[in-house]
Design a protein around this motif. Structure first.
Motif, short mmCIF file in Angstrom:
data_model
loop_
_atom_site.label_atom_id
_atom_site.label_comp_id
_atom_site.label_asym_id
_atom_site.label_seq_id
_atom_site.Cartn_x
_atom_site.Cartn_y
_atom_site.Cartn_z
N ALA A 67 0.84 -1.20 0.00
CA ALA A 67 0.00 0.00 0.00
C ALA A 67 0.87 1.25 0.00
CB ALA A 67 -0.92 0.00 1.22
N TRP A 68 0.28 2.35 -0.45
CA TRP A 68 1.00 3.63 -0.49
C TRP A 68 0.46 4.53 0.61
CZ3 TRP A 68 -0.32 8.38 -3.81
CH2 TRP A 68 0.68 9.35 -3.70
N GLU A 69 1.37 5.02 1.44
CA GLU A 69 0.99 5.99 2.46
C GLU A 69 1.06 7.37 1.82
OE1 GLU A 69 -0.22 5.18 5.28
OE2 GLU A 69 0.23 3.03 5.14
N ALA A 70 -0.05 7.78 1.24
CA ALA A 70 -0.10 9.02 0.47
C ALA A 70 -0.10 10.24 1.39
CB ALA A 70 -1.35 9.05 -0.41
N PRO A 71 0.58 11.31 1.00
CA PRO A 71 0.64 12.50 1.85
C PRO A 71 -0.70 13.18 2.05
CG PRO A 71 1.61 12.91 -0.31
CD PRO A 71 1.38 11.45 -0.22
#
Length: 317
Positions: A67-71
């Motif tokens: 998963a991507w920890e998006a800003p």
């Protein structure tokens, strides 16, 4: 076994007025609900997946969170593993190797935010724009992090495979040099989820025919069953899509139901009790969870009957 020695030359599903009536005629002798697999469409999807993978194996271990920890949006992707960083992956690999009787042979990771979300959703250009931005950023971040994590794990154990991706991310996952296997499954059946991707368009290999059992009004037809819903965030894109006859739509305040599915639209007026309506499902598991067998159709005839895992008496979830 599916014969893939020859690539299909025709694409009859591109002519719905011939394709769906032919499936109806081919399966008319079977009691509904009828799940059908069009072997020509299945071969098309298999060849297409092999072309897109360009020689990369397709298989499915330490699970790396992809998963991507998006800003802005926070956590984007599935919640599968607490192992996110290369350091965490190396520590877990060392723990596994240190345990007698355990052998670490692979790493897997699934970038659902890339593989499972269409970047060209029909009628939603803004959502598509955001999704494409997420894909670009997430692909770059994961490629760097996954490569570092795999290298860290290889310092501990000689991996046999590194599995990643899904049907919707074959191209970007293939470009990640740390990945040896690409996981695909739904792409063979060609669920309507993948109609929303810009880079490919699968053939509708799997579909289900449901029977009209009621006509509560001249312009409404009711199907038996039909509410087979896909996993994911609840919404219209998780519902089966009625594809034949044309001119049919789900009733907004009813939608697809466990017992019955009412239909409206100009096509509903022409339907009679006993007629069949074809639907495509979002993914692939819905059919195998609900029917006992697939009718394999080729050249306008049922050539074999193949049991699903339900038909074999199995239940995995």
């Amino acid at each position: 076994m599916l014969d893939l020695s020859h690539r299909p030359t025709g694409r009859p599903w591109q002519t719905p007025g011939l394709f769906w009536p032919e499936l109806t005629a081919a399966t008319a002798h079977l009691d509904a609900p009828v799940a059908a697999l069009h072997l020509g469409a299945l071969r098309h999807n298999a060849h297409d997946l092999l072309d897109r993978a360009a020689g990369t194996s397709l298989r499915v271990c330490l699970e790396l969170d992809a998963a991507w920890e998006a800003p802005v949006f926070g956590h984007l992707g599935v919640w599968r593993s607490p192992v996110h960083t290369p350091g965490e992956a190396r520590r877990l690999a060392a723990d596994i190797v240190a345990r007698p009787g355990f052998v670490l042979v692979g790493v897997m990771s699934y970038e659902a935010q890339v593989a499972g979300i269409g970047d060209r959703p029909a009628g939603k250009p803004l959502r598509g724009l955001v999704t494409r931005w997420v894909r670009r950023r997430s692909v770059g971040e994961l490629r760097e992090r996954r490569s570092a994590a795999v290298a860290a794990v290889r310092d501990v154990a000689p991996l046999e495979f590194v599995n990643g991706g899904g049907t919707g991310s074959v191209e970007s996952t293939r470009a990640d040099a740390s990945v040896t296997d690409i996981a695909v499954g739904s792409g063979f059946f060609g669920g309507h989820l993948f109609d929303n991707f810009a880079s490919f368009r699968p053939a509708p290999a799997a579909a289900v025919a449901l029977t009209v059992v009621r006509k509560p009004s001249p312009d409404t037809a009711v199907l038996h069953d039909g509410g087979w819903i896909a996993s994911g965030v609840p919404g219209a894109d998780r519902l089966p899509r009625v594809v034949w006859p044309e001119g049919l739509s789900l009733v907004p305040r009813k939608m697809a139901g466990e017992v019955q599915t009412p239909l409206t639209g100009v096509g509903a007026a022409r339907l009679r009790v006993g007629d069949r309506v074809w639907a495509r499902h979002t993914k692939s598991g819905e059919l195998s969870e609900h029917v006992n067998e697939f009718a394999l159709v080729e050249n306008g005839k049922v050539v074999d009957i193949l049991p699903t895992y339900r038909g074999e008496g199995k239940a995995f979830l």
